[in-house]
Design an enzyme around this catalytic site. Structure first.
Site, PDB file in Angstrom:
ATOM      1  N   LYS A 261       4.931  19.905 -13.305  1.00  0.00           N
ATOM      2  CA  LYS A 261       4.408  20.552 -14.586  1.00  0.00           C
ATOM      3  C   LYS A 261       3.065  20.860 -13.940  1.00  0.00           C
ATOM      4  O   LYS A 261       2.615  22.411 -14.173  1.00  0.00           O
ATOM      5  CB  LYS A 261       3.832  19.500 -15.711  1.00  0.00           C
ATOM      6  CG  LYS A 261       2.998  20.471 -17.083  1.00  0.00           C
ATOM      7  CD  LYS A 261       2.839  19.830 -17.728  1.00  0.00           C
ATOM      8  CE  LYS A 261       2.094  18.788 -17.796  1.00  0.00           C
ATOM      9  NZ  LYS A 261       0.460  19.317 -17.805  1.00  0.00           N
ATOM     10  N   ASN A 262       1.841  19.799 -13.345  1.00  0.00           N
ATOM     11  CA  ASN A 262       0.238  20.748 -12.615  1.00  0.00           C
ATOM     12  C   ASN A 262       0.841  21.704 -11.797  1.00  0.00           C
ATOM     13  O   ASN A 262      -0.430  22.323 -10.908  1.00  0.00           O
ATOM     14  CB  ASN A 262      -0.072  19.269 -12.808  1.00  0.00           C
ATOM     15  CG  ASN A 262      -0.343  19.214 -14.525  1.00  0.00           C
ATOM     16  OD1 ASN A 262      -0.703  19.746 -15.022  1.00  0.00           O
ATOM     17  ND2 ASN A 262      -1.100  17.894 -14.702  1.00  0.00           N
TER      18      ASN A 262
ATOM     19  N   CYS B  16     -10.326  19.624 -25.430  1.00  0.00           N
ATOM     20  CA  CYS B  16      -8.620  19.040 -26.184  1.00  0.00           C
ATOM     21  C   CYS B  16      -9.119  17.436 -27.207  1.00  0.00           C
ATOM     22  O   CYS B  16     -10.243  16.987 -26.608  1.00  0.00           O
ATOM     23  CB  CYS B  16      -7.441  19.137 -25.675  1.00  0.00           C
ATOM     24  SG  CYS B  16      -8.017  18.010 -23.694  1.00  0.00           S
TER      25      CYS B  16
ATOM     26  N   ARG C  64     -13.415  19.122 -21.726  1.00  0.00           N
ATOM     27  CA  ARG C  64     -13.181  20.790 -20.424  1.00  0.00           C
ATOM     28  C   ARG C  64     -13.378  21.819 -20.378  1.00  0.00           C
ATOM     29  O   ARG C  64     -12.750  23.131 -20.636  1.00  0.00           O
ATOM     30  CB  ARG C  64     -11.447  20.774 -20.912  1.00  0.00           C
ATOM     31  CG  ARG C  64     -10.785  19.503 -21.532  1.00  0.00           C
ATOM     32  CD  ARG C  64     -10.333  18.482 -20.149  1.00  0.00           C
ATOM     33  NE  ARG C  64      -9.484  18.506 -19.391  1.00  0.00           N
ATOM     34  CZ  ARG C  64      -8.150  18.833 -19.901  1.00  0.00           C
ATOM     35  NH1 ARG C  64      -7.214  18.372 -20.946  1.00  0.00           N
ATOM     36  NH2 ARG C  64      -7.392  19.321 -18.599  1.00  0.00           N
TER      37      ARG C  64
ATOM     38  N   ASP D  72      -4.218  10.574 -15.229  1.00  0.00           N
ATOM     39  CA  ASP D  72      -3.152  10.904 -15.432  1.00  0.00           C
ATOM     40  C   ASP D  72      -1.743   9.568 -15.419  1.00  0.00           C
ATOM     41  O   ASP D  72      -0.639   9.474 -16.654  1.00  0.00           O
ATOM     42  CB  ASP D  72      -1.842  12.059 -14.838  1.00  0.00           C
ATOM     43  CG  ASP D  72      -2.893  13.835 -15.689  1.00  0.00           C
ATOM     44  OD1 ASP D  72      -2.881  14.704 -14.600  1.00  0.00           O
ATOM     45  OD2 ASP D  72      -4.379  12.908 -16.722  1.00  0.00           O
TER      46      ASP D  72
ATOM     47  N   ARG E 295       5.123  18.217 -24.510  1.00  0.00           N
ATOM     48  CA  ARG E 295       4.709  19.658 -23.158  1.00  0.00           C
ATOM     49  C   ARG E 295       4.604  19.150 -21.658  1.00  0.00           C
ATOM     50  O   ARG E 295       4.976  19.310 -21.034  1.00  0.00           O
ATOM     51  CB  ARG E 295       3.412  19.321 -23.641  1.00  0.00           C
ATOM     52  CG  ARG E 295       2.890  20.121 -24.446  1.00  0.00           C
ATOM     53  CD  ARG E 295       1.567  19.642 -25.257  1.00  0.00           C
ATOM     54  NE  ARG E 295       0.798  20.581 -23.997  1.00  0.00           N
ATOM     55  CZ  ARG E 295      -0.657  20.988 -23.766  1.00  0.00           C
ATOM     56  NH1 ARG E 295      -1.130  20.338 -24.230  1.00  0.00           N
ATOM     57  NH2 ARG E 295      -1.082  21.321 -22.538  1.00  0.00           N
TER      58      ARG E 295
END
Ligand code: EPZ
Length: 421
Positions: free
Chosen positions: A22-23, A116, A121, A306, A398
């Protein structure tokens, strides 16, 4: 909103194909703004964040066909280089259009992403770098208004105060079409940054040093569209590696590159878990209780933030005391109260969580608002006695492709309950 129900006790066994990262996919799709023509991206994960990025690019006038794992982008000059709040608030990574727009069009109007669940952030480093390259930036009603007075960014020496991942990616993209050379120091070294550099170089850019803390980019006049298959997702892989270990299972993760999660593998081995390089992947065999291991999150190549929530779950099943310290984000312990409700013994003091194990986890209704925290709660349900129901799984969707299908295929007793609205 959908929920996920898990009943504990089944060991995970079998082979799992790791999805695309994803990243890596998010900055790469945004980088397509740099070159007109037909881009083809392969091994793109089927995730909500990918769809959100597609919506954002379409909003700007770019054609995007999502047919996971293939995404085709028809780059063409766009009319509206702007990213509205409605889209950016869904996914703060939308800020990744800023660098490409500034480089290609000399102007951009992008909503500030806002904070968030895990922290404020800010994007001050992104903006500082773009200003060093000649952009003038004003903040107007929650939007970043960027204009390049001379029409084209110029290369600059930029030292980042923080090795920000998306900040490095934004500035790398911006520099590919700038006039002259850009030198980014204290750059992020994540594998996803290296992957973006590979794509930019395929487009005809000149990016050197990605993966180290100094990246040098020679600006080009024009770039070409690309056909590229994206690397596997090291965080998805790490999440399932923890699932295999805590359930006393034996799982082969296919497609993941060992070097991308070397520190996680070392820490899991330290905990007494078998982690073997196999042809084309990593095999994990584990059986609780584990040896207690302390972890502090750091920028790559350190322990990834993460994976902090997932590793904390692992340590609730360790025989003894361990300390998990989060140094990247200011509020990334939201999984703690939920794990405590399931019976874990965790004491948070400032940025560190002190665990005493092994805990006997009990099923419960739980909820988290951070993608990775939610994943660790689903994993907790795999070992808890009884049933666990994880609420609001749209957070999970997500970043995890069909998590219940992948876990179910490995033997988990898991189902998705479709909620109303
Ligand atoms: C990327 O976020 C990832 N997202 C995050 O993954 C990941 O947790 C994070 O890097 C750290 O590895 C994507 O790549 C899309 P940062 P990013 O900028 O780039 C501060 C997930 O679960 N900072 O490296 O936003 C910031 O507040 C997500 O997949 C500034 O102060 O992270 C944070 O404390 C969550 N000013 C720290 O730096 C800035 O200008 C690291 O942030 C930029 C960042």
């Amino acid at each position: 909103m959908d929920n996920i129900k898990v009943r504990g006790g089944a060991p995970l066994r079998g082979t799992l194909k790791v999805s695309g990262a994803k990243n890596a996919a998010l900055p790469i799709l945004c980088s397509a703004l740099l070159a007109d023509g037909e881009h083809v991206f392969r091994n793109v994960p089927d995730l909500r964040d990918i769809e959100t990025t597609a919506q954002l690019l379409r909003h700007m006038g770019v054609g995007v066909d999502v047919d996971a794992p293939i995404v085709k982008i028809h780059g063409r000059p766009i009319e509206e280089p702007d990213a509205p709040y409605e889209l950016v608030k869904q996914m703060r990574a939308s800020v990744l259009v800023l660098g490409p727009l500034a480089a290609r069009y000399g102007k951009a109007r992008v909503s500030l992403p806002g904070g968030c669940a895990i922290g404020a952030r800010p994007i001050d480093q992104h903006l500082k770098g773009l200003e060093a390259m000649g952009a003038t930036i004003s903040l107007d009603h929650g939007y970043v208004d960027l204009v390049v007075p001379y029409g084209r960014l110029r290369g600059a020496d930029i030292h980042l105060d923080i090795p920000t991942v998306t900040g490095t990616e934004n500035l790398m993209c911006a520099a590919t079409l700038a006039k002259g050379r850009t030198r980014l120091s204290n750059a992020a070294r994540e594998p996803e940054v290296e992957e973006l550099a590979r794509v930019l170089n395929k487009m005809g850019a000149s990016v050197e040093g990605a993966g180290t803390d100094v990246i040098t980019i020679e600006g080009r006049e024009v770039l070409q569209p690309v056909d590229h298959a994206i690397i596997a997702d090291r965080i998805e892989a790490g999440t399932y590696m923890v699932g295999a270990a805590i359930t006393g299972g034996d799982v082969l993760l296919e497609g993941i590159t060992f070097d991308h999660i070397e520190v996680l593998c070392a820490k899991m081995r330290q905990a007494g878990i078998t982690v073997e390089r196999e042809a084309g992947g990593i095999r994990v065999v584990g059986k609780p209780p584990f040896k207690p291991v302390d972890v502090t999150t750091e920028p790559h190549p350190g322990f990834p933030t993460d994976m902090q929530a997932q590793f904390m779950l692992l340590m609730t099943l360790a025989a003894g005391g361990s300390v998990i310290t989060e140094t990247i984000f200011e509020n990334r312990f939201m999984h703690v109260p939920e794990l405590q409700r399931m019976g874990a013994r965790i004491d948070v003091r400032g940025r560190s969580a002190f665990l005493q194990g092994p805990s006997k986890l009990q099923g419960a209704r739980v909820m988290a608002t951070d993608l990775r925290a939610s994943a660790s709660l689903v994993l907790a349900g795999l070992v808890a006695r009884g049933e666990t129901e994880v609420l609001r799984v749209y957070h999970l969707d997500r970043g995890y492709e069909r998590i219940e299908a992948k876990l179910g295929a490995l033997g988990a007793d898991i189902e998705r309950v479709h909620g109303n609205a």
